[in-house]
Design a protein around this motif. Structure first.
Motif, mmCIF file in Angstrom:
data_model
loop_
_atom_site.group_PDB
_atom_site.id
_atom_site.type_symbol
_atom_site.label_atom_id
_atom_site.label_comp_id
_atom_site.label_asym_id
_atom_site.label_seq_id
_atom_site.Cartn_x
_atom_site.Cartn_y
_atom_site.Cartn_z
ATOM 1 N N PHE A 66 16.174 -32.830 -32.103
ATOM 2 C CA PHE A 66 16.876 -33.624 -33.117
ATOM 3 C C PHE A 66 18.378 -33.656 -32.863
ATOM 4 O O PHE A 66 19.014 -34.707 -32.913
ATOM 5 C CB PHE A 66 16.593 -33.051 -34.512
ATOM 6 C CG PHE A 66 17.511 -33.591 -35.576
ATOM 7 C CD1 PHE A 66 17.332 -34.867 -36.062
ATOM 8 C CD2 PHE A 66 18.553 -32.819 -36.067
ATOM 9 C CE1 PHE A 66 18.193 -35.384 -37.038
ATOM 10 C CE2 PHE A 66 19.416 -33.321 -37.032
ATOM 11 C CZ PHE A 66 19.229 -34.611 -37.525
ATOM 12 N N VAL A 119 21.448 -37.147 -32.636
ATOM 13 C CA VAL A 119 22.177 -37.483 -33.861
ATOM 14 C C VAL A 119 23.075 -38.701 -33.680
ATOM 15 O O VAL A 119 23.114 -39.580 -34.559
ATOM 16 C CB VAL A 119 22.975 -36.267 -34.380
ATOM 17 C CG1 VAL A 119 23.941 -36.669 -35.492
ATOM 18 C CG2 VAL A 119 22.030 -35.188 -34.894
ATOM 19 N N ILE A 140 20.894 -41.726 -33.968
ATOM 20 C CA ILE A 140 20.438 -41.878 -35.352
ATOM 21 C C ILE A 140 21.557 -42.435 -36.227
ATOM 22 O O ILE A 140 21.338 -43.299 -37.081
ATOM 23 C CB ILE A 140 19.931 -40.523 -35.885
ATOM 24 C CG1 ILE A 140 18.648 -40.128 -35.141
ATOM 25 C CG2 ILE A 140 19.687 -40.569 -37.390
ATOM 26 C CD1 ILE A 140 18.193 -38.711 -35.413
ATOM 27 N N ALA A 181 24.741 -36.884 -45.148
ATOM 28 C CA ALA A 181 23.313 -36.859 -44.811
ATOM 29 C C ALA A 181 22.912 -35.527 -44.194
ATOM 30 O O ALA A 181 21.823 -35.005 -44.478
ATOM 31 C CB ALA A 181 22.985 -38.005 -43.853
ATOM 32 N N PRO A 209 13.848 -38.949 -39.187
ATOM 33 C CA PRO A 209 15.253 -39.387 -39.185
ATOM 34 C C PRO A 209 15.535 -40.585 -38.286
ATOM 35 O O PRO A 209 16.348 -41.448 -38.637
ATOM 36 C CB PRO A 209 16.002 -38.137 -38.695
ATOM 37 C CG PRO A 209 15.123 -36.997 -39.076
ATOM 38 C CD PRO A 209 13.730 -37.503 -38.875
ATOM 39 N N SER A 210 14.874 -40.661 -37.154
ATOM 40 C CA SER A 210 15.145 -41.775 -36.238
ATOM 41 C C SER A 210 14.602 -43.104 -36.758
ATOM 42 O O SER A 210 14.986 -44.170 -36.253
ATOM 43 C CB SER A 210 14.551 -41.482 -34.854
ATOM 44 O OG SER A 210 13.153 -41.326 -34.934
ATOM 45 N N ALA A 214 14.993 -44.011 -39.964
ATOM 46 C CA ALA A 214 15.765 -44.376 -41.150
ATOM 47 C C ALA A 214 16.729 -45.535 -40.845
ATOM 48 O O ALA A 214 17.551 -45.422 -39.936
ATOM 49 C CB ALA A 214 16.534 -43.172 -41.668
ATOM 50 N N LEU A 273 17.928 -42.167 -44.675
ATOM 51 C CA LEU A 273 18.270 -41.057 -43.778
ATOM 52 C C LEU A 273 18.371 -39.756 -44.572
ATOM 53 O O LEU A 273 17.882 -38.713 -44.117
ATOM 54 C CB LEU A 273 19.594 -41.343 -43.064
ATOM 55 C CG LEU A 273 20.083 -40.264 -42.088
ATOM 56 C CD1 LEU A 273 19.057 -40.019 -40.982
ATOM 57 C CD2 LEU A 273 21.438 -40.648 -41.485
ATOM 58 N N CYS A 274 18.977 -39.805 -45.742
ATOM 59 C CA CYS A 274 19.070 -38.608 -46.588
ATOM 60 C C CYS A 274 17.685 -38.113 -46.988
ATOM 61 O O CYS A 274 17.412 -36.908 -46.954
ATOM 62 C CB CYS A 274 19.913 -38.900 -47.830
ATOM 63 S SG CYS A 274 21.674 -39.119 -47.505
ATOM 64 N N ALA A 318 14.851 -38.681 -45.387
ATOM 65 C CA ALA A 318 14.169 -38.181 -44.191
ATOM 66 C C ALA A 318 14.659 -36.788 -43.832
ATOM 67 O O ALA A 318 13.870 -35.894 -43.492
ATOM 68 C CB ALA A 318 14.398 -39.144 -43.028
ATOM 69 N N LEU A 319 15.966 -36.566 -43.928
ATOM 70 C CA LEU A 319 16.523 -35.256 -43.586
ATOM 71 C C LEU A 319 16.179 -34.211 -44.634
ATOM 72 O O LEU A 319 16.073 -33.022 -44.312
ATOM 73 C CB LEU A 319 18.039 -35.364 -43.412
ATOM 74 C CG LEU A 319 18.494 -36.123 -42.164
ATOM 75 C CD1 LEU A 319 20.003 -36.310 -42.152
ATOM 76 C CD2 LEU A 319 18.035 -35.412 -40.894
ATOM 77 N N TYR A 351 12.738 -33.256 -43.565
ATOM 78 C CA TYR A 351 12.923 -32.516 -42.312
ATOM 79 C C TYR A 351 13.348 -31.077 -42.599
ATOM 80 O O TYR A 351 12.806 -30.115 -42.052
ATOM 81 C CB TYR A 351 13.968 -33.259 -41.485
ATOM 82 C CG TYR A 351 14.420 -32.583 -40.211
ATOM 83 C CD1 TYR A 351 13.723 -32.747 -39.025
ATOM 84 C CD2 TYR A 351 15.594 -31.829 -40.191
ATOM 85 C CE1 TYR A 351 14.156 -32.149 -37.843
ATOM 86 C CE2 TYR A 351 16.039 -31.227 -39.013
ATOM 87 C CZ TYR A 351 15.318 -31.395 -37.850
ATOM 88 O OH TYR A 351 15.760 -30.801 -36.691
#
Length: 384
Positions: A15, A19, A22, A36, A78-79, A81, A87-88, A90-91, A94
């Motif tokens: 990951f 970044v 992403i 995020a 994340p990828s 989003a 994205l928030c 997804a993270l 995660y």
């Protein structure tokens, strides 16, 4: 167990290297990305106390198998989003899956260590570091080739899920006793975990500061090339991995308290070399000593938490929450202090916190290694 730790680390490395991709895909600014990137720690902090309940309900082996699969598969999110909100979210997922898998595998690692009556936690965390290096190397290659992070992470998640699930087949399978009460879903960590977590906080603060700022320190303070600055970060990471893999023999010979005190001395010496350095080689040596000094502290904190009370998972979750929080705030705290003063002053703070390892190492004094479930359960070899 070692393979499970390596898989967990490989997800993190996979990951971290993507970044920038992403960020571009989600179309977020640097400030929005910073927001995020706070969500993994938030998700982990909220979810980690649930790991004990999951293990109690499904058994340790099945729980770890499911949690490690959720963690590896969450790498894809994340990828995918397309904006800041997704994205928030997804993270957050995660981080939540990372935290629960982290608690489950550390609790099992502590139990295996208790049954073998010798230190293995440093080596297990060394395998995590090795996995992170492999994951980051693969991610660096993928980024260099210009590959789409969605494809990269789908392939990585598929491979790591298979390896992780298969590796769980050989871990210790703890089952709760018939009359054993399930642990509370949410509860404050015991006081002992707070004290142990404070030691972990110091170590992880130094780790986060060094990982995120060592290259910047060499480039801005000592005006080195970008390549030499990057090599400093790589050297710090390698030092940590090597020290963790070799750390169990040191702990078995000298004990946790003396090991952490000596580690703190190395970390403080490294910090002093960093802040006093007038040449890049001196600063790089300082960062290497810093990595050597903090490498075994967090594994020993988890081991101590697992022996600190009647509910190891709760204590480990408490220590993990504190260390995750430290890792979250360290990079930003260093940046804010550097903005107000200088990076050299920021690393004076890191050096001061490293001294806490020497001052408070007695918190990790050895306790009885008590088997927490099924004394007749077989003890697997912790190696992959």
């Amino acid at each position: 167990m070692a393979a499970v730790f390596a898989v967990h680390g490989a997800v993190t490395g996979s990951f971290a290297t993507r970044v920038p991709w992403i960020q571009d895909h989600a179309g977020v600014s640097a400030g929005q990305l910073g927001i995020a990137l706070a969500f993994p720690a938030l998700g982990a902090s909220l979810a980690m106390p649930l790991a004990g309940s999951v293990s109690h309900r499904f058994g340790a082996r099945n729980a770890l198998r499911g949690l490690i699969a959720l963690w590896t598969l969450s790498l894809v999110l994340p990828s995918l989003a397309p904006n800041l909100l997704t994205l928030c979210l997804a993270l957050f997922v995660y981080g939540a899956t990372a935290g629960m898998a982290d608690v489950a595998m550390n609790a099992l690692g502590v139990e295996v260590e208790n049954r073998l009556d010798r230190s293995i936690m440093s080596g297990l965390h060394g395998m995590w570091s090795a996995g992170a290096l492999v994951g980051s190397a693969a991610g660096t290659l993928a980024a260099h080739l210009g590959s789409d992070a969605r494809l990269h992470h789908v392939l990585a998640a598929a491979v790591l899920t298979v390896v992780g699930v298969l590796s769980c087949q050989w871990v210790l399978d703890l089952q709760p006793a018939e009359d054993e009460e399930p642990p509370p879903r949410f509860a404050l960590p015991p006081r002992s975990a707070l004290l142990i977590g404070a030691i972990g906080f110091c170590a992880v603060f130094a780790e986060g500061a060094s990982l995120d700022w060592s290259a910047v320190y060499l480039r801005e303070q000592l005006e080195t090339s970008a390549g030499l600055a990057a090599a400093c970060t790589t050297g710090f990471t390698l030092t940590m991995a090597i020290a963790r893999i070799a750390g169990d023999k040191v702990v078995d010979r000298f004990g946790a308290v003396r090991t952490v005190r000596a580690s703190g001395v190395f970390a403080v010496l490294g910090g002093l070399l960093i802040v006093l350095a007038q040449h890049p080689a001196v600063a790089m040596t300082g960062f290497a000593l810093m990595g050597l000094g903090i490498a075994v502290v967090v594994p020993l904190c988890f081991a101590a938490a697992g022996r600190s009370g009647a509910n190891p998972s709760l204590a480990i979750a408490g220590v993990a929450t504190i260390t995750y929080t430290s890792g979250l705030i360290a990079p930003s705290a260093i940046g804010m202090l550097a903005q107000a003063t200088s990076l050299m002053v920021s690393f004076c703070l890191v050096t001061l916190l490293s001294g806490g390892l020497v001052a408070f190492a007695r918190v990790l004094r050895p306790g009885d290694r008590v088997k927490i479930s099924r004394p007749d359960a077989a003890v697997p070899d912790p190696r992959p």
